[in-house]
Design a protein around this motif. Structure first.
Motif, PDB file in Angstrom:
ATOM      1  N   GLU A  98       0.830  -1.199   0.000  1.00  0.00           N
ATOM      2  CA  GLU A  98       0.000   0.000   0.000  1.00  0.00           C
ATOM      3  C   GLU A  98       0.871   1.259   0.000  1.00  0.00           C
ATOM      4  O   GLU A  98       0.581   2.227  -0.689  1.00  0.00           O
ATOM      5  N   LEU A  99       1.966   1.211   0.781  1.00  0.00           N
ATOM      6  CA  LEU A  99       2.868   2.361   0.811  1.00  0.00           C
ATOM      7  C   LEU A  99       3.549   2.552  -0.535  1.00  0.00           C
ATOM      8  O   LEU A  99       3.793   3.680  -0.964  1.00  0.00           O
ATOM      9  N   PHE A 101       2.247   1.933  -3.395  1.00  0.00           N
ATOM     10  CA  PHE A 101       1.259   2.569  -4.269  1.00  0.00           C
ATOM     11  C   PHE A 101       1.156   4.064  -3.977  1.00  0.00           C
ATOM     12  O   PHE A 101       1.105   4.887  -4.903  1.00  0.00           O
ATOM     13  N   SER A 102       1.112   4.430  -2.709  1.00  0.00           N
ATOM     14  CA  SER A 102       0.886   5.831  -2.355  1.00  0.00           C
ATOM     15  C   SER A 102       2.143   6.681  -2.467  1.00  0.00           C
ATOM     16  O   SER A 102       2.086   7.857  -2.827  1.00  0.00           O
ATOM     17  N   SER A 103       3.321   6.084  -2.202  1.00  0.00           N
ATOM     18  CA  SER A 103       4.568   6.860  -2.212  1.00  0.00           C
ATOM     19  C   SER A 103       5.302   6.795  -3.538  1.00  0.00           C
ATOM     20  O   SER A 103       6.225   7.568  -3.779  1.00  0.00           O
ATOM     21  N   ARG A 104       4.905   5.820  -4.408  1.00  0.00           N
ATOM     22  CA  ARG A 104       5.548   5.620  -5.717  1.00  0.00           C
ATOM     23  C   ARG A 104       7.027   5.278  -5.574  1.00  0.00           C
ATOM     24  O   ARG A 104       7.868   5.705  -6.352  1.00  0.00           O
ATOM     25  N   TRP A 155      -8.224  13.768  -1.278  1.00  0.00           N
ATOM     26  CA  TRP A 155      -8.033  12.448  -1.873  1.00  0.00           C
ATOM     27  C   TRP A 155      -7.014  11.675  -1.053  1.00  0.00           C
ATOM     28  O   TRP A 155      -6.053  12.226  -0.509  1.00  0.00           O
ATOM     29  N   SER A 156      -7.215  10.366  -0.918  1.00  0.00           N
ATOM     30  CA  SER A 156      -6.230   9.506  -0.262  1.00  0.00           C
ATOM     31  C   SER A 156      -6.152   8.197  -1.023  1.00  0.00           C
ATOM     32  O   SER A 156      -7.104   7.794  -1.703  1.00  0.00           O
ATOM     33  N   ALA A 157      -5.025   7.512  -0.870  1.00  0.00           N
ATOM     34  CA  ALA A 157      -4.791   6.285  -1.635  1.00  0.00           C
ATOM     35  C   ALA A 157      -5.801   5.197  -1.305  1.00  0.00           C
ATOM     36  O   ALA A 157      -6.119   4.351  -2.151  1.00  0.00           O
ATOM     37  N   ASN A 158      -6.329   5.189  -0.063  1.00  0.00           N
ATOM     38  CA  ASN A 158      -7.259   4.121   0.295  1.00  0.00           C
ATOM     39  C   ASN A 158      -8.629   4.270  -0.358  1.00  0.00           C
ATOM     40  O   ASN A 158      -9.491   3.409  -0.214  1.00  0.00           O
ATOM     41  N   ARG A 165      -5.227  -0.586  -7.572  1.00  0.00           N
ATOM     42  CA  ARG A 165      -3.969  -0.647  -6.812  1.00  0.00           C
ATOM     43  C   ARG A 165      -3.149  -1.864  -7.223  1.00  0.00           C
ATOM     44  O   ARG A 165      -1.926  -1.783  -7.373  1.00  0.00           O
ATOM     45  N   ASP A 168      -1.635  -1.319 -10.632  1.00  0.00           N
ATOM     46  CA  ASP A 168      -0.531  -0.371 -10.517  1.00  0.00           C
ATOM     47  C   ASP A 168       0.734  -1.066 -10.011  1.00  0.00           C
ATOM     48  O   ASP A 168       1.838  -0.828 -10.523  1.00  0.00           O
TER      49      ASP A 168
END
Length: 275
Positions: A98-99, A101-104, A155-158, A165, A168
């Motif tokens: 998950e991190l 995905f959100s932090s790239r 907006w948030s990744a969740n 996800r 990605d």
């Protein structure tokens, strides 16, 4: 002799911990003959013994937190081919994915591990909603772009659907610094016991996760797909506990795939390690 290195991945609550507990029991209990034969374990025996004990008692698996993370690697060999296999559970909690995905971003070790991977197993869970929000519902939740600040939601990744996800994360593997090459790829659909009707795992994937299915079908140059339905507990640990406890633990397992309906949940791993 060369080893096939196979990482086992999935977002939080995708079924990886239950699968690990069931697989470890299968390889050590000797209740049924499995395709894989255990050679050794590298990792935290205490944590593994704890989750296996809970699995044998048919208790619901508590969510693994990132604070509990330990490297677990099972060294085994294929009973039929004698090929050496290393199963890696790099992130039981799924939080690091998950991190990512959100932090790239990801670690150098993560890239190095995938460079030697012979194939991948990705877990998705049949016993939960995969895409709870439509585009319209998401817009209503976040609020219009020109809404007053007090009405708009950041907006948030969740908020991103699970399929998006997962796709990605797989797209990461097709771009530098990852080596782009064709990999054998298993989608393991956990909690297969809740799936109704006579659908095959690939039919379930096409119907329930169409974005992921279409991505894999259109990227066959990168992924050689095989879908398996896996029931690593055998039923609902709450409502069916008495029935489950009355069974031989290894015999309540189920693995369904193309021409396969077996209690041996190591078969997807054997397929990945094959030539």
């Amino acid at each position: 002799m060369t080893e096939s290195y196979i990482p086992i991945l999935g977002l939080p609550m995708s079924g990886k911990t239950t699968f690990l507990a069931a697989l470890w029991h299968l390889l050590t209990a000797g209740e049924i003959e499995s395709r894989l034969v255990l050679d050794k374990l590298v990792g935290n025996h205490e944590h593994l013994n704890r989750i296996v004990a809970a699995w044998r008692r048919c208790e619901e698996m508590s969510r693994t937190s990132i604070a509990e993370e330990t490297t677990v690697r099972i060294h085994a060999h294929d009973r039929e081919t004698d090929k050496k296999i290393v199963l890696d559970f790099p992130d039981l909690s799924g939080e690091s994915f998950e991190l990512q995905f959100s932090s790239r971003s990801c670690t150098k070790d993560y890239v190095a591990d995938f460079a030697k991977a012979a194939g991948l197993i990705l877990f998705v869970n049949a016993d939960r909603s995969t895409d709870p929000l439509s585009i319209i519902e998401l817009q209503e939740l976040v609020g219009p772009a020109d809404a007053p600040n007090e009405l708009a939601r950041d907006w948030s990744a969740n908020l991103v659907p699970e399929q998006a996800r997962v796709v990605d994360l797989l797209q990461f593997l097709q771009e530098p610094p990852f080596e782009r090459r064709r990999r054998k790829f298993v989608i393991a659909i956990s909690a297969w016991d809740v799936v109704q009707g006579n659908r095959t795992p690939e039919q379930w994937l096409e119907h329930e996760m169409p974005l992921l299915h279409q991505f894999l079908k259109n990227n066959q140059h990168s992924f050689e797909l095989m879908a398996f339905g896996i029931s690593a507990q055998g039923g609902n640990a709450k409502s069916e506990r008495e029935r489950l406890l009355a069974q031989v633990p290894s015999e309540r397992l189920r693995c369904v795939g193309r021409g396969i309906d077996s209690s041996d949940i190591s078969l997807p791993i054997a397929w990945l390690s094959g030539d």
